[in-house]
Design a protein around this motif. Structure first.
Motif, short mmCIF file in Angstrom:
data_model
loop_
_atom_site.label_atom_id
_atom_site.label_comp_id
_atom_site.label_asym_id
_atom_site.label_seq_id
_atom_site.Cartn_x
_atom_site.Cartn_y
_atom_site.Cartn_z
N LEU A 82 0.85 -1.19 0.06
CA LEU A 82 0.25 0.22 -0.08
C LEU A 82 0.80 1.26 0.06
N SER A 112 -6.66 6.59 2.55
CA SER A 112 -7.24 5.12 2.59
C SER A 112 -7.71 4.83 3.94
N VAL A 114 -8.76 1.69 5.85
CA VAL A 114 -8.38 0.25 5.89
C VAL A 114 -8.97 -0.48 7.13
N LYS A 145 -10.64 6.43 -0.61
CA LYS A 145 -11.00 4.91 -0.75
C LYS A 145 -11.11 4.21 0.40
N LEU A 147 -10.52 0.28 1.85
CA LEU A 147 -9.90 -0.85 1.72
C LEU A 147 -10.17 -1.92 2.60
N MET A 159 -6.58 -7.92 -0.91
CA MET A 159 -7.02 -6.39 -0.76
C MET A 159 -8.27 -5.95 -1.70
N ASP A 160 -9.44 -5.54 -1.17
CA ASP A 160 -10.46 -5.25 -2.17
C ASP A 160 -10.60 -3.65 -1.73
N THR A 161 -10.50 -2.70 -2.95
CA THR A 161 -10.99 -1.53 -3.05
C THR A 161 -12.42 -1.04 -3.17
#
Length: 191
Positions: A82, A112, A114, A145, A147, A159-161
């Motif tokens: 990342l 991001s 997470v 975003k 994650l 890892m999915d966005t």
């Protein structure tokens, strides 16, 4: 001052008790939630280790219990790939307007948000990230975003966005249903 009783998973600020993001999602989304305490404890230990990893203070992964070592290695690799700068790590926040609280796993300087999963990520991760994204925005922290990082015992990860607006919209919908269920007395012991 926001506190968390980890035994009961109760967030409190003075006399105010807040339901958690997880409680709200679990109350509304029908899923298989019965998880053995051993797995819950393992997940807590993995999250604590990931906080050390994000802070750059996990010195020797070989010293970790073998039952979590692979998961933590997966998390280290995910954060390395990342390559973003942590801003908030295992951070508790409350949303005083909506009346809920939660502890996000990680927010980076780059925006991001997470969430780590030490088991298979299920559909609940989408609204869960939405609840945390709303907490961030309530405190003027921009989420670009979301994650979901699924950590695997063999040291690999997935890892999915996800789009923040989608996560937030879904959480708001569940929050509305949660409020209706609470008002109708459909939630046993709900805050």
């Amino acid at each position: 001052m926001l506190t968390l009783d980890e035994t009961t998973h109760t967030y409190r600020d003075g006399d105010t008790i807040y339901p958690s993001v997880t409680q709200i999602v679990r109350a509304v989304v029908a899923a298989r939630w019965s998880v053995d305490d051993w797995y819950l404890d393992r997940g807590k230990m993995i999250h604590r280790c990931m906080a050390f990893v994000a802070r750059g203070s996990l010195i020797d992964p070989a010293t970790l219990d073998e039952r979590i070592r692979g998961f933590v290695k997966a998390g280290q690799d995910a954060l390395w790939h990342l390559a973003e700068t942590p801003v908030l790590i295992e951070h508790m926040q409350a949303h005083p307007v909506m009346g809920y609280a939660g502890t996000l796993d990680l927010l980076t300087h780059e925006g991001s948000l997470v969430d780590y999963k030490s088991g298979a990520a299920d559909l609940s991760v989408v609204p869960q990230l939405g609840g945390y994204a709303l907490l961030c925005e309530q405190h003027q922290l921009k989420v670009k975003k979301c994650l979901s990082i699924e950590l695997h015992e063999d040291g690999t990860y997935r890892m999915d966005t996800l789009k923040p607006w989608r996560c937030i919209g879904l959480f708001k919908a569940l929050f509305s249903v949660y409020g209706w269920m609470k008002a109708e007395g459909m939630l046993d012991g709900a805050q």
